[in-house]
Design an enzyme around this catalytic site. Structure first.
Site, mmCIF file in Angstrom:
data_model
loop_
_atom_site.group_PDB
_atom_site.id
_atom_site.type_symbol
_atom_site.label_atom_id
_atom_site.label_comp_id
_atom_site.label_asym_id
_atom_site.label_seq_id
_atom_site.Cartn_x
_atom_site.Cartn_y
_atom_site.Cartn_z
ATOM 1 N N GLU A 1 -13.173 0.425 -1.245
ATOM 2 C CA GLU A 1 -12.172 -0.342 -1.921
ATOM 3 C C GLU A 1 -11.859 -1.577 -1.206
ATOM 4 O O GLU A 1 -11.518 -2.528 -1.787
ATOM 5 C CB GLU A 1 -10.981 0.806 -1.488
ATOM 6 C CG GLU A 1 -9.778 0.407 -2.345
ATOM 7 C CD GLU A 1 -8.677 1.334 -1.745
ATOM 8 O OE1 GLU A 1 -8.757 2.668 -2.022
ATOM 9 O OE2 GLU A 1 -7.541 0.822 -1.562
ATOM 10 N N ARG B 1 -7.875 1.745 -9.133
ATOM 11 C CA ARG B 1 -8.201 0.639 -8.080
ATOM 12 C C ARG B 1 -9.045 -0.543 -8.709
ATOM 13 O O ARG B 1 -9.865 -1.055 -8.135
ATOM 14 C CB ARG B 1 -8.966 1.137 -6.958
ATOM 15 C CG ARG B 1 -8.387 2.034 -6.119
ATOM 16 C CD ARG B 1 -6.842 1.575 -5.549
ATOM 17 N NE ARG B 1 -6.352 2.835 -4.596
ATOM 18 C CZ ARG B 1 -5.403 3.605 -5.226
ATOM 19 N NH1 ARG B 1 -4.958 3.455 -6.613
ATOM 20 N NH2 ARG B 1 -4.902 4.353 -4.507
ATOM 21 N N SER C 1 -7.294 3.082 3.271
ATOM 22 C CA SER C 1 -8.460 3.615 2.757
ATOM 23 C C SER C 1 -9.563 2.666 2.728
ATOM 24 O O SER C 1 -9.546 1.871 1.829
ATOM 25 C CB SER C 1 -8.115 4.498 1.433
ATOM 26 O OG SER C 1 -7.141 5.104 1.475
HETATM 27 C C1 FAD Z 1 -2.398 0.995 6.254
HETATM 28 C C2 FAD Z 1 -2.803 0.624 4.932
HETATM 29 C C3 FAD Z 1 -2.474 1.553 3.941
HETATM 30 C C4 FAD Z 1 -2.654 1.249 2.518
HETATM 31 N N1 FAD Z 1 -2.409 1.992 1.690
HETATM 32 C C5 FAD Z 1 -2.548 1.848 0.243
HETATM 33 C C6 FAD Z 1 -2.378 2.781 -0.783
HETATM 34 O O1 FAD Z 1 -1.615 3.780 -0.480
HETATM 35 N N2 FAD Z 1 -2.655 2.330 -2.135
HETATM 36 C C7 FAD Z 1 -3.171 1.336 -2.358
HETATM 37 O O2 FAD Z 1 -3.594 1.158 -3.627
HETATM 38 N N3 FAD Z 1 -3.712 0.246 -1.248
HETATM 39 C C8 FAD Z 1 -3.393 0.587 0.037
HETATM 40 N N4 FAD Z 1 -3.750 -0.219 1.056
HETATM 41 C C9 FAD Z 1 -4.559 -1.512 0.817
HETATM 42 C C10 FAD Z 1 -3.700 -2.750 0.423
HETATM 43 O O3 FAD Z 1 -2.186 -2.335 1.013
HETATM 44 C C11 FAD Z 1 -3.670 -3.121 -0.861
HETATM 45 O O4 FAD Z 1 -4.832 -3.615 -1.449
HETATM 46 C C12 FAD Z 1 -2.732 -4.489 -1.168
HETATM 47 O O5 FAD Z 1 -2.564 -4.815 -2.628
HETATM 48 C C13 FAD Z 1 -3.572 -5.823 -0.269
HETATM 49 O O6 FAD Z 1 -2.692 -6.877 -0.395
HETATM 50 P P1 FAD Z 1 -2.935 -8.171 0.583
HETATM 51 O O7 FAD Z 1 -1.812 -9.263 0.025
HETATM 52 O O8 FAD Z 1 -3.208 -7.690 1.704
HETATM 53 O O9 FAD Z 1 -4.286 -8.290 -0.360
HETATM 54 P P2 FAD Z 1 -5.539 -9.191 0.290
HETATM 55 O O10 FAD Z 1 -6.461 -8.160 1.347
HETATM 56 O O11 FAD Z 1 -5.286 -10.388 0.977
HETATM 57 O O12 FAD Z 1 -6.557 -9.506 -0.679
HETATM 58 C C14 FAD Z 1 -7.116 -8.434 -1.611
HETATM 59 C C15 FAD Z 1 -7.696 -8.885 -2.940
HETATM 60 O O13 FAD Z 1 -6.590 -9.573 -3.740
HETATM 61 C C16 FAD Z 1 -6.989 -10.975 -3.924
HETATM 62 N N5 FAD Z 1 -5.515 -11.505 -4.097
HETATM 63 C C17 FAD Z 1 -4.623 -11.864 -3.178
HETATM 64 N N6 FAD Z 1 -3.613 -12.238 -3.877
HETATM 65 C C18 FAD Z 1 -4.052 -12.745 -4.847
HETATM 66 C C19 FAD Z 1 -3.561 -13.655 -5.856
HETATM 67 N N7 FAD Z 1 -2.293 -14.093 -5.567
HETATM 68 N N8 FAD Z 1 -4.063 -13.879 -7.011
HETATM 69 C C20 FAD Z 1 -5.336 -13.482 -7.152
HETATM 70 N N9 FAD Z 1 -6.034 -12.565 -6.316
HETATM 71 C C21 FAD Z 1 -5.446 -12.277 -5.160
HETATM 72 C C22 FAD Z 1 -8.004 -11.473 -2.753
HETATM 73 O O14 FAD Z 1 -8.799 -12.355 -3.193
HETATM 74 C C23 FAD Z 1 -8.917 -10.031 -2.563
HETATM 75 O O15 FAD Z 1 -9.678 -9.974 -3.526
HETATM 76 C C24 FAD Z 1 -3.455 0.095 2.304
HETATM 77 C C25 FAD Z 1 -3.729 -0.846 3.335
HETATM 78 C C26 FAD Z 1 -3.435 -0.611 4.650
HETATM 79 C C27 FAD Z 1 -3.688 -1.549 5.791
#
Ligand code: FAD
Length: 343
Positions: free
Chosen positions: A325, A160, A229
């Site tokens: 996380e 992570r 998580s």
């Molecule tokens: C129901 C559920 C289940 C999940 N299961 C998992 C799992 O199994 N495994 C896992 O690893 N995660 C899991 N997650 C967490 C999540 O899915 C991941 O962290 C995902 O990558 C977040 O994507 P996002 O676009 O929503 O990120 P955001 O929440 O919008 O951003 C997350 C971070 O990434 C940065 N960021 C976003 N886009 C960019 C970009 N283009 N350039 C630079 N930085 C950027 C943001 O600034 C922030 O720091 C889960 C979440 C939920 C709600």
């Protein structure tokens, strides 16, 4: 570039917190990215789909929501090379690859969020991490105002973790992620739940099973707002593990290649009696203790307070510090964990 002012981010974060930002920018081309001043970028938060983001205060900082779209595929004798723009939805990319006969990402099906965020915390599930398939990442650097390519090794991927979450945090934008998917497919099916699949095991069967398991286990954010998580699974050394195991012989654990031991944060929270615990409209999910739900609070601060309470209880019972996380965002940008009240 599309810009909105005085904009509610309630539907842009999976905790459904009704926070407002003064301004949100939606750059959809490299030219539009370059139009954002260094000063503005330095004060902004980069938002993907907001599924790993907790807005902690009543207002949010300026938001940059990169909107670059597109997928390109090339191939060599041994590999498919798939390049995806940051605003593509992650699960849609996985489905696109499997439907096109390009395999490897099936274990990561149904993880919410965008392609651009996937390398940031090196998303992982069911025995693989996205870094297993990333060849390189293209990054737009705010200070240098140009694109930079990072190889897999330069991304410094860990559990992570990556360089984008550490030294490069807030300093640029991941515009594209380039995947290398071997044509010689190898099933990763040893993870509990996948190890009883009927032969012949196919990528499609793994993806279907992963989707089924995730839908059965994890609450859907649109019904029960959450960010998956909330804490990372803690990793401890062997001596501490041996001492703990004497008191908790049933404790699940996963040995790491370097000899350290990963524990299940959800199990620790459950043992502390917090499964189903609710306070001020937020709570610990009744079936998944690692997931915090926003039942009906309008304040991210209530989620912050609950996470600090969980940390205190786990520290008191196990002497283990749980690290969130989820990213904590205040009105001036990302908050350090300490400044939110979480120790
Ligand atoms: C129901 C559920 C289940 C999940 N299961 C998992 C799992 O199994 N495994 C896992 O690893 N995660 C899991 N997650 C967490 C999540 O899915 C991941 O962290 C995902 O990558 C977040 O994507 P996002 O676009 O929503 O990120 P955001 O929440 O919008 O951003 C997350 C971070 O990434 C940065 N960021 C976003 N886009 C960019 C970009 N283009 N350039 C630079 N930085 C950027 C943001 O600034 C922030 O720091 C889960 C979440 C939920 C709600």
């Amino acid at each position: 570039m599309k810009i909105r002012t005085n904009f509610s981010l309630q539907t842009f974060n999976s905790f459904n917190v009704p926070v407002v930002t003064a301004e949100v920018l939606f750059p959809s081309t490299l030219k539009e990215l370059a139009e954002i001043s260094i000063e503005k970028a330095a004060k902004s938060y980069i938002l993907g789909e907001g599924t790993n983001t907790l807005f902690c205060q009543e207002n949010a900082p300026t938001i940059i929501k990169p909107s670059l779209m597109g997928i390109e595929v090339t191939e060599s004798d041994e590999y498919f090379q798939v390049s995806a723009a940051c605003a593509q939805n992650w699960h849609d990319l996985v489905v696109f690859c499997i439907d096109s006969g390009m395999y490897g990402l099936e274990n990561l099906a149904l993880i919410p969020g965008s392609v651009g965020a996937a390398p940031v915390q090196n998303i992982g599930a069911y025995g693989i991490e996205v870094s297993d398939f990333i060849e390189r990442v293209t990054w737009f650097d705010f200070v240098q105002q140009k694109l930079i390519s990072f190889t897999n090794a330069e991304c410094q991927f860990g559990y992570r973790n990556s360089i984008f979450k550490q030294t490069l945090n807030g300093k640029g934008i991941i515009t594209h992620v380039h995947f290398l998917l071997p044509k010689a497919w190898r099933a990763v099916d040893s993870y509990q739940g996948l190890n009883d699949l009927a032969f012949p095991i196919t990528p499609q069967a793994i993806m279907a099973k992963v989707i089924q398991l995730r839908q059965a286990k994890l609450p859907e954010p649109k019904q029960l707002p959450n960010a998956g998580s909330f804490f990372k699974n803690p990793i401890i050394n062997e001596d501490f593990f041996n001492a703990l195991q004497q008191n908790y012989p049933q404790m699940p654990f996963y040995r790491q290649p370097n000899g350290e031991i990963k524990l299940a944060a959800g199990w620790l929270i459950e043992q502390a009696g917090l499964k189903g615990y609710r306070h001020e409209g937020v709570g610990v999910h009744e079936n998944q203790a690692l997931v915090i739900i926003n039942y009906d609070s309008k304040h991210g601060q209530h989620i912050v307070a609950l996470s600090a309470y969980i940390q205190e209880k786990i520290m008191a019972k196990f002497n283990i510090h749980l690290v969130p996380e989820v990213r904590f965002i205040g009105e001036d940008g990302e908050l350090s964990i300490a400044s939110t009240g979480c120790q």
